[in-house]
Design a protein around this motif. Structure first.
Motif, PDB file in Angstrom:
ATOM      1  N   GLN A 183      -8.069   5.459  -1.126  1.00  0.00           N
ATOM      2  CA  GLN A 183      -7.175   4.576  -0.370  1.00  0.00           C
ATOM      3  C   GLN A 183      -7.086   3.198  -1.020  1.00  0.00           C
ATOM      4  OE1 GLN A 183      -8.940   5.151   3.541  1.00  0.00           O
ATOM      5  NE2 GLN A 183      -7.281   6.540   4.127  1.00  0.00           N
ATOM      6  N   ALA A 184      -8.188   2.718  -1.580  1.00  0.00           N
ATOM      7  CA  ALA A 184      -8.169   1.433  -2.284  1.00  0.00           C
ATOM      8  C   ALA A 184      -7.283   1.494  -3.528  1.00  0.00           C
ATOM      9  CB  ALA A 184      -9.592   1.020  -2.669  1.00  0.00           C
ATOM     10  N   ASN A 185      -7.035   2.707  -4.018  1.00  0.00           N
ATOM     11  CA  ASN A 185      -6.162   2.909  -5.173  1.00  0.00           C
ATOM     12  C   ASN A 185      -4.755   3.336  -4.762  1.00  0.00           C
ATOM     13  OD1 ASN A 185      -7.627   2.716  -7.978  1.00  0.00           O
ATOM     14  ND2 ASN A 185      -9.129   3.429  -6.484  1.00  0.00           N
ATOM     15  N   GLY A 186      -4.426   3.141  -3.493  1.00  0.00           N
ATOM     16  CA  GLY A 186      -3.063   3.360  -3.030  1.00  0.00           C
ATOM     17  C   GLY A 186      -2.737   4.753  -2.525  1.00  0.00           C
ATOM     18  N   PHE A 187      -3.713   5.647  -2.481  1.00  0.00           N
ATOM     19  CA  PHE A 187      -3.461   7.000  -1.989  1.00  0.00           C
ATOM     20  C   PHE A 187      -3.563   7.044  -0.473  1.00  0.00           C
ATOM     21  CE2 PHE A 187      -4.669   7.677  -6.372  1.00  0.00           C
ATOM     22  CZ  PHE A 187      -3.744   8.626  -6.783  1.00  0.00           C
ATOM     23  N   LYS A 188      -2.772   7.916   0.110  1.00  0.00           N
ATOM     24  CA  LYS A 188      -2.800   8.124   1.557  1.00  0.00           C
ATOM     25  C   LYS A 188      -3.326   9.527   1.839  1.00  0.00           C
ATOM     26  CE  LYS A 188       0.731   4.823   2.793  1.00  0.00           C
ATOM     27  NZ  LYS A 188      -0.126   3.742   2.566  1.00  0.00           N
ATOM     28  N   LEU A 189      -4.140   9.629   2.868  1.00  0.00           N
ATOM     29  CA  LEU A 189      -4.707  10.923   3.242  1.00  0.00           C
ATOM     30  C   LEU A 189      -3.611  11.830   3.792  1.00  0.00           C
ATOM     31  CD1 LEU A 189      -7.245  12.704   3.649  1.00  0.00           C
ATOM     32  CD2 LEU A 189      -7.420  11.709   5.943  1.00  0.00           C
TER      33      LEU A 189
END
Length: 140
Positions: free
Chosen positions: A28-34
């Protein structure tokens, strides 16, 4: 009589959940969404599925402590890779909106360079560990 799990199984479960949470925080800190967590098929499970733009990543999370037979990044067997790939294919068939995404398989590893007491509930974040994110760890 209740079904009792051995202490080491409970410990491994807590360590595994901690590692999944840490991995998700990193992603998430790298812009990914679960997209989904712990996705199951009849052949296997994928710990985390995340997306960013048109990229879909199937993530296996591994955590090991001193005394384990191998480091976390060495324990994903070819048979396990096949199960993850088949489960990813099942996911894509079940959710066709993701079929046009670029897909890859990553592994996020946590290695603790010391033994951890198996009978104590640990806050693993307070312990020293090495973390490694292996992008494109394996392919179809």
């Amino acid at each position: 009589m209740p079904d009792m799990k051995p202490v080491q199984d409970i410990h491994a479960h807590h360590l595994g959940k901690w590692a999944e949470n840490q991995a998700l925080n990193i992603l998430q800190a790298n812009g990914f969404k679960l997209v989904i967590r712990n996705f199951h098929s009849r052949v296997g499970e994928i710990d985390l599925i995340v997306a960013k733009a048109d990229e879909l990543i199937f993530v296996e999370v591994k955590a090991r402590t001193l005394g384990s037979y191998a480091a976390a990044n060495e324990v994903l067997l070819v048979s396990q890779q096949r199960k993850i790939i088949k489960t990813a294919q099942y996911f894509l068939n079940r959710y066709p909106d993701y079929q046009q995404f670029y897909c890859r398989f990553d592994v996020i590893c946590f290695d603790f360079p010391h033994k951890i007491a198996k009978t104590v509930q640990q806050d693993f974040s307070k312990l020293r560990y090495d973390q490694q994110w292996i992008e494109n760890a394996f392919t179809l």
